[in-house]
Write a protein that holds these residues in place. Sequence first.
Motif, PDB file in Angstrom:
ATOM      1  N   UNK A   1       0.838  -1.213   0.000  1.00  0.00           N
ATOM      2  CA  UNK A   1       0.000   0.000   0.000  1.00  0.00           C
ATOM      3  C   UNK A   1       0.867   1.254   0.000  1.00  0.00           C
ATOM      4  N   UNK A   2       2.015   1.219   0.699  1.00  0.00           N
ATOM      5  CA  UNK A   2       2.918   2.361   0.654  1.00  0.00           C
ATOM      6  C   UNK A   2       3.518   2.572  -0.718  1.00  0.00           C
ATOM      7  N   UNK A   3       3.855   1.498  -1.423  1.00  0.00           N
ATOM      8  CA  UNK A   3       4.379   1.623  -2.780  1.00  0.00           C
ATOM      9  C   UNK A   3       3.331   2.176  -3.733  1.00  0.00           C
ATOM     10  N   UNK A   4       2.081   1.812  -3.540  1.00  0.00           N
ATOM     11  CA  UNK A   4       1.017   2.353  -4.377  1.00  0.00           C
ATOM     12  C   UNK A   4       0.872   3.859  -4.160  1.00  0.00           C
ATOM     13  N   UNK A   5       1.068   4.314  -2.920  1.00  0.00           N
ATOM     14  CA  UNK A   5       1.035   5.753  -2.649  1.00  0.00           C
ATOM     15  C   UNK A   5       2.159   6.459  -3.402  1.00  0.00           C
ATOM     16  N   UNK A   6       3.337   5.864  -3.438  1.00  0.00           N
ATOM     17  CA  UNK A   6       4.436   6.462  -4.185  1.00  0.00           C
ATOM     18  C   UNK A   6       4.144   6.476  -5.678  1.00  0.00           C
TER      19      UNK A   6
END
Length: 617
Positions: free
Chosen positions: A130-135
């Motif tokens: 989910x953090x990578x999707x935010x990036x």
Amino acid sequence: MATYDRRELAARETGLKFQPTVIAYSRLEPIGLTSGDLGPGLEALIADPLWMVGRQWQFEELRGEDGGSPVLAEVHAEQAEVTRFHPGSPLRGADPAATAVDHPDTTLPLAVAVEAEQPVVLPERVRAETGMQLLRLTRAAGLPKTVLAKVEKAYLTDWPFEGSLGAEADPPQHDPAGLARRRVVAGRVPDGARAAKSVTALRGAAGTVDGLPPALQSAAGTEQRRMALRQVLSTWLAWAERYVAAPVGTSWDPHRLEYSFAVQAGLSSGDVVLRADEYGGRTLDWHSFDASAAPGLGAPATPVAPEKVTKQVVPTPVRYPGMPSDRLWAFEDARVHLGGLKAGATDLARLALVEFALVFGNDWFLVPFPMKYGEVAAVQSLKVVDTFGKTVTVRPSRETTRPGWTAFQHTGVGDGSALADVFFLPATVRHALQGPPLEEVALFRDEMANLVWGVERIVQGAAGEPVRRGLVESRSLRQQLPADLGDAAIVYRLMTPVPEHWVPFVSVPVPHLPVAQFATELERWPMVRFVEGRPPKVAHPQGVILRADPGGAIAADRLRIAEEEVPREGAVITRRFQLTRTTDGDTLLWVGRRKEIGQGEGSAGLKFDTALPPGGL
């Protein structure tokens, strides 16, 4: 009669003698000696018509039958969508209508709505994804490179992965997979769970993000860039909330170690409640449900009227692999050899199936009746018109006399009510990718110790990754021996060692039952662990499967399991991530449980009141 040149025939015969010798024929072809035409060899001309009539008589094709082939079928039915869903068995609640909810979505697989649960420990791999999707969304927003670098730095500063793993943790933890993943994501990817919690607090009444954390607001600079960041966070938060399917109530029954739930649909004859009381988490299909009229699950917020259906279709012959061919020059499917099935003298079901497939298969016809997933259909009548113009009303395939039989029915064999004609087509998961077990517990009986053991083979570590407790728990629950035994000939031991991840279940009486109906069930009891130099410690399970309430206090948790749920072959319960696709192409990720058959009885070697020489301990 045609004449041939003898010299030409002799030359051909001489040429054939020098051809390679073939031991077994693989193909036979007709050879035209004059024009080379293959037609006469393939025509299979019959000079004697009486021979063909005789062969038809031998195959019983001339037997008279007082019936024609069906040419038209008319179906009258009623269809209705499922409108209500009850997590858990409605038979155990005082008012099922109050605890039921409207069905989340007809396109949502019912198994996902039943199995989905909120992970107690969300794995760091999910938080990192989910953090990578935010990036990704932020980098696609068109921000300048200098601003983008400041925004990503603010992400990592405000929402980092925290906490120690491995040997540096206090107390030390054994989580090699989590430690390896932490080394990869730390300082590179923000924690998606922390980011979602922070951004959710900034969401406005319209569902969009109205503000930014101070660090992001400063990094964005202008109001236009702040608006772009708010749009990114709104889109990302909506995606993150759907990334792992949210639970719809709690359908898992810890007392039975299986799922129980019910759905309801409204027909013109009344509401139909379809209960699934023993769903083990493998395959959810029509045969998992029992139909009844009560207890009702209440009325939906938006009533849905049933649809009257009248269809006129052409019946088609039933076809299946290995079916005997009804044409002269056709061959049966070699992948299915029905004649090679083996059956004993008492295997009547298999013999009946083979007889149907080989003899009576061409007497059956198929009438298509399309249904949507999540629909209930009630067939009211089926009329068939044959080639002689005769109309025949086809009755349901059931025999209500004892012992009786039935097919595709959600009620008992002897039921003759309108519910017997109801069929439910649930929105099931045909194929799903199974992740490694997040938790695995084996339940089996130990006759020597007169106990049932719940062995936690796999649990989630601090990072949410699976950890095998058998490789971690080197220490045992044991009575410490004095360092100097002197000249003692024997040593008395109160209890032999038992690993900490072996959780005992003791047989106790079922409460609130009269003496005449005495029964027992299995209750989880804690064990006291004695470690030299430390106060006694009570050992509890580290996972959630062996707990009645994962969110409650573990010291007061006393899971009770029905006696019959742990047979002699035992049971294995697992929790794992599962991934599937919906009918519209979307992906669904959820955490579900599965109950499987165990591997028989076992023994922990537990003994009480033993006296052995010091070397035998």
